[in-house]
Design a protein around this motif. Structure first.
Motif, PDB file in Angstrom:
ATOM      1  N   GLY A  39     -72.254  39.686 -39.107  1.00  0.00           N
ATOM      2  CA  GLY A  39     -71.572  40.157 -37.894  1.00  0.00           C
ATOM      3  C   GLY A  39     -72.544  40.713 -36.874  1.00  0.00           C
ATOM      4  N   MET A  40     -73.532  41.482 -37.353  1.00  0.00           N
ATOM      5  CA  MET A  40     -74.546  42.031 -36.440  1.00  0.00           C
ATOM      6  C   MET A  40     -75.379  40.915 -35.819  1.00  0.00           C
ATOM      7  N   LEU A  41     -75.638  39.852 -36.599  1.00  0.00           N
ATOM      8  CA  LEU A  41     -76.455  38.736 -36.104  1.00  0.00           C
ATOM      9  C   LEU A  41     -75.743  37.960 -35.003  1.00  0.00           C
ATOM     10  N   ILE A  42     -74.474  37.598 -35.218  1.00  0.00           N
ATOM     11  CA  ILE A  42     -73.769  36.762 -34.243  1.00  0.00           C
ATOM     12  C   ILE A  42     -73.062  37.590 -33.166  1.00  0.00           C
ATOM     13  N   GLY A  43     -73.027  38.914 -33.350  1.00  0.00           N
ATOM     14  CA  GLY A  43     -72.342  39.790 -32.403  1.00  0.00           C
ATOM     15  C   GLY A  43     -73.214  40.224 -31.243  1.00  0.00           C
ATOM     16  N   PRO A  44     -72.730  41.195 -30.437  1.00  0.00           N
ATOM     17  CA  PRO A  44     -73.454  41.655 -29.248  1.00  0.00           C
ATOM     18  C   PRO A  44     -74.819  42.258 -29.543  1.00  0.00           C
ATOM     19  N   SER A  45     -75.034  42.729 -30.780  1.00  0.00           N
ATOM     20  CA  SER A  45     -76.303  43.374 -31.114  1.00  0.00           C
ATOM     21  C   SER A  45     -77.486  42.420 -31.015  1.00  0.00           C
ATOM     22  N   LEU A  46     -77.295  41.131 -31.370  1.00  0.00           N
ATOM     23  CA  LEU A  46     -78.414  40.191 -31.400  1.00  0.00           C
ATOM     24  C   LEU A  46     -78.118  38.930 -30.600  1.00  0.00           C
ATOM     25  N   LEU A  47     -77.430  37.953 -31.189  1.00  0.00           N
ATOM     26  CA  LEU A  47     -77.260  36.652 -30.535  1.00  0.00           C
ATOM     27  C   LEU A  47     -76.126  36.624 -29.513  1.00  0.00           C
ATOM     28  N   ASN A  48     -75.175  37.530 -29.638  1.00  0.00           N
ATOM     29  CA  ASN A  48     -74.037  37.625 -28.708  1.00  0.00           C
ATOM     30  C   ASN A  48     -73.203  36.338 -28.662  1.00  0.00           C
ATOM     31  N   TRP A  49     -73.081  35.661 -29.787  1.00  0.00           N
ATOM     32  CA  TRP A  49     -72.249  34.461 -29.858  1.00  0.00           C
ATOM     33  C   TRP A  49     -70.767  34.814 -29.969  1.00  0.00           C
ATOM     34  N   VAL A  50     -70.478  35.933 -30.607  1.00  0.00           N
ATOM     35  CA  VAL A  50     -69.091  36.386 -30.784  1.00  0.00           C
ATOM     36  C   VAL A  50     -69.003  37.837 -30.317  1.00  0.00           C
ATOM     37  N   VAL A  51     -67.998  38.141 -29.510  1.00  0.00           N
ATOM     38  CA  VAL A  51     -67.814  39.508 -29.029  1.00  0.00           C
ATOM     39  C   VAL A  51     -66.506  40.067 -29.590  1.00  0.00           C
ATOM     40  N   PRO A  52     -66.414  41.396 -29.751  1.00  0.00           N
ATOM     41  CA  PRO A  52     -65.166  41.973 -30.263  1.00  0.00           C
ATOM     42  C   PRO A  52     -63.979  41.603 -29.371  1.00  0.00           C
ATOM     43  N   HIS A  53     -62.871  41.295 -30.000  1.00  0.00           N
ATOM     44  CA  HIS A  53     -61.657  40.922 -29.266  1.00  0.00           C
ATOM     45  C   HIS A  53     -60.454  41.309 -30.103  1.00  0.00           C
ATOM     46  N   SER A  54     -59.358  41.666 -29.423  1.00  0.00           N
ATOM     47  CA  SER A  54     -58.164  42.129 -30.136  1.00  0.00           C
ATOM     48  C   SER A  54     -57.623  41.069 -31.104  1.00  0.00           C
ATOM     49  N   THR A  55     -57.729  39.789 -30.721  1.00  0.00           N
ATOM     50  CA  THR A  55     -57.246  38.714 -31.598  1.00  0.00           C
ATOM     51  C   THR A  55     -58.050  38.658 -32.889  1.00  0.00           C
ATOM     52  N   LEU A  56     -59.372  38.732 -32.761  1.00  0.00           N
ATOM     53  CA  LEU A  56     -60.231  38.725 -33.940  1.00  0.00           C
ATOM     54  C   LEU A  56     -60.016  39.986 -34.777  1.00  0.00           C
ATOM     55  N   ALA A  57     -59.772  41.115 -34.114  1.00  0.00           N
ATOM     56  CA  ALA A  57     -59.543  42.373 -34.829  1.00  0.00           C
ATOM     57  C   ALA A  57     -58.297  42.275 -35.705  1.00  0.00           C
ATOM     58  N   ILE A  58     -57.258  41.596 -35.211  1.00  0.00           N
ATOM     59  CA  ILE A  58     -56.021  41.435 -35.982  1.00  0.00           C
ATOM     60  C   ILE A  58     -56.278  40.542 -37.199  1.00  0.00           C
ATOM     61  N   ILE A  59     -57.018  39.439 -37.001  1.00  0.00           N
ATOM     62  CA  ILE A  59     -57.354  38.562 -38.128  1.00  0.00           C
ATOM     63  C   ILE A  59     -58.165  39.338 -39.168  1.00  0.00           C
ATOM     64  N   ALA A  60     -59.110  40.168 -38.685  1.00  0.00           N
ATOM     65  CA  ALA A  60     -59.937  40.965 -39.591  1.00  0.00           C
ATOM     66  C   ALA A  60     -59.087  41.951 -40.389  1.00  0.00           C
ATOM     67  N   GLU A  61     -58.130  42.590 -39.723  1.00  0.00           N
ATOM     68  CA  GLU A  61     -57.262  43.536 -40.428  1.00  0.00           C
ATOM     69  C   GLU A  61     -56.388  42.811 -41.443  1.00  0.00           C
ATOM     70  N   LEU A  62     -55.967  41.603 -41.119  1.00  0.00           N
ATOM     71  CA  LEU A  62     -55.198  40.801 -42.075  1.00  0.00           C
ATOM     72  C   LEU A  62     -56.037  40.537 -43.327  1.00  0.00           C
ATOM     73  N   GLY A  63     -57.346  40.324 -43.128  1.00  0.00           N
ATOM     74  CA  GLY A  63     -58.244  40.105 -44.261  1.00  0.00           C
ATOM     75  C   GLY A  63     -58.288  41.280 -45.209  1.00  0.00           C
ATOM     76  N   VAL A  64     -58.370  42.494 -44.674  1.00  0.00           N
ATOM     77  CA  VAL A  64     -58.451  43.669 -45.546  1.00  0.00           C
ATOM     78  C   VAL A  64     -57.093  43.974 -46.163  1.00  0.00           C
ATOM     79  N   ILE A  65     -55.999  43.580 -45.497  1.00  0.00           N
ATOM     80  CA  ILE A  65     -54.657  43.716 -46.095  1.00  0.00           C
ATOM     81  C   ILE A  65     -54.557  42.823 -47.330  1.00  0.00           C
ATOM     82  N   PHE A  66     -55.039  41.568 -47.230  1.00  0.00           N
ATOM     83  CA  PHE A  66     -55.035  40.667 -48.383  1.00  0.00           C
ATOM     84  C   PHE A  66     -55.934  41.191 -49.499  1.00  0.00           C
ATOM     85  N   LEU A  67     -57.076  41.779 -49.122  1.00  0.00           N
ATOM     86  CA  LEU A  67     -57.981  42.329 -50.127  1.00  0.00           C
ATOM     87  C   LEU A  67     -57.310  43.461 -50.901  1.00  0.00           C
ATOM     88  N   LEU A  68     -56.608  44.346 -50.188  1.00  0.00           N
ATOM     89  CA  LEU A  68     -55.915  45.455 -50.852  1.00  0.00           C
ATOM     90  C   LEU A  68     -54.762  44.947 -51.715  1.00  0.00           C
TER      91      LEU A  68
END
Length: 397
Positions: A39-68
């Motif tokens: 995430g740090m590599l492809i995010g704003p910190s380095l390559l900036n290929w992917v930026v935080p977005h509410s849509t991605l945040a919802i998918i990410a939260e769905l991931g941790v819901i499935f994990l739990l």
């Protein structure tokens, strides 16, 4: 977010997260470390290929819901209750010490106003259930005594974190403490935790009967996903984190399910096993997305990169790690177990990031402090799994 941007962002999250997760595992580190680094590599910190977005945040939260959900399936309510006293002690120590120590540290070294320093300290109280339990699962320790203490303490941490967030949000918005609304929130959370697993078991019986009537393939994965979504929504409606909805469904599905209604709600093992197995691919697909998104949420460009700025960041991170690690001191008389529990309490993650974002939206935390807080959360997310991997391997020896 446009569909072309979304699918490319998701492609990068999945592929780079998988590659670095595999690399991390081959190097002897938890795959979580590789996923956050991705995430740090492809995010704003380095390559900036992917930026935080509410849509991605919802998918990410769905991931941790499935994990739990997956963790809930392996959880014994009896073992969890048996570790209750120790879990409560670990949780309380893991809340009070970081709240006081990191709050005072931010007040003194960051020169923050008292309320902002309190918010800063509260953001670093909650342990990430997903990160710690993922590392324990990789080491087959979720059912150990330490694993049950960690699970119980992390759940308590998250609940207290939500209550603290509600109190601080009300105070920041209205300027006064609402004791009555806080008490109502606490009662709602307690009701959800107590009644959800038996309700899940009732729904399982109903869906098993309907299973005999269905003709379309994929019934089991449909049932599991629908229940997880329903109870995640209910958890949010009751005022708890949505991830506890997934956990409740897993506990209701568990072969170790226990409740006062057991004589009426006996486990239909063949059916519940099918439900659990059908959800495994979803867990394995979605849960890494959350950990990659934690890294994407970090933007190093907002930090003071001078020597003194980095030294201050390192000192605050050390305080955040040490203050949580001390929570393990009350875990048991076994020093290896103390170290495992202490290490597992270190990673912050989802609740800390929610705190940070809420503080930014309310203008309680400014851009500079927000970057420092998110960086401290991200570093604890990386350091915690490494400590836990090391202490777990020492116990194995």
């Amino acid at each position: 977010m446009a569909i072309n941007s979304f699918v490319m962002s998701l492609f990068l999250i999945l592929v780079v997260g998988r590659l670095l997760g595999e690399l991390s595992d081959r190097l002897g580190f938890p795959s979580v470390v590789g996923e956050v680094t991705a995430g740090m590599l492809i995010g704003p910190s380095l390559l900036n290929w992917v930026v935080p977005h509410s849509t991605l945040a919802i998918i990410a939260e769905l991931g941790v819901i499935f994990l739990l959900f997956d963790i809930g399936c392996e959880t014994s309510i009896k073992k969890l209750a048996h570790s209750g006293t120790k879990a409560v002690s670990v949780a309380l120590l893991g809340i009070v010490i970081p709240l006081i120590v990191t709050g005072l540290a931010s007040l003194y070294w960051l020169s923050l106003p008292p309320f902002t320093a309190l918010f800063f300290g509260c953001a670093l109280t909650a342990t990430s259930i997903g990160i710690s339990m993922r590392v324990l699962a990789l080491n087959n320790q979720t059912q150990s005594a330490a694993g049950q203490i960690i699970l119980g303490a992390a759940v308590i941490d998250d609940i207290v974190g939500v209550i603290l967030l509600s109190v601080l949000f009300n105070f920041a918005s209205s300027g006064e403490l609402a004791v009555s609304s806080t008490l109502v929130l606490f009662i709602m959370i307690a009701c959800f935790i107590i009644f959800s697993p038996p309700l899940v078991r009732v729904i399982i019986y109903l869906t098993r009967w309907l299973h005999l009537k269905t003709r379309i393939p994929g019934y089991e994965v449909f049932v599991v996903t629908a229940m997880i979504c329903l109870f995640a929504w209910l958890a949010h409606w009751f005022g708890t984190p949505a991830i506890l909805g997934g956990f409740a469904v897993g506990m209701g599905l568990s072969r170790q399910f226990t409740s006062p209604f057991n004589q009426y709600l006996k486990n239909p093992f063949s059916y519940t096993h099918k439900l659990e197995q059908s959800a495994k691919p979803l867990v394995q697909l979605f849960s890494p997305i959350f950990f990659v998104y934690v890294g994407i949420s970090l933007d190093l460009s907002q930090l003071d990169m001078s020597f003194m700025g980095l030294l201050l960041l390192a000192w605050l991170t050390f305080i955040a790690v040490a203050s949580k690690f001390m929570a393990g001191l009350l875990a048991s008389s076994n020093w290896h177990e103390k170290m495992i529990v202490g290490s597992a309490m270190v990673p912050r993650g989802e609740v800390g990031l929610v705190f940070a974002e809420m503080g930014r939206q309310l203008d309680v935390i400014q851009a500079k402090e927000f970057a420092i807080l998110v960086m401290v959360i991200a570093l604890t997310t990386l350091i915690g799994p490494l400590l836990l991997k090391y202490t777990s391997s020492k116990q194995a020896e």
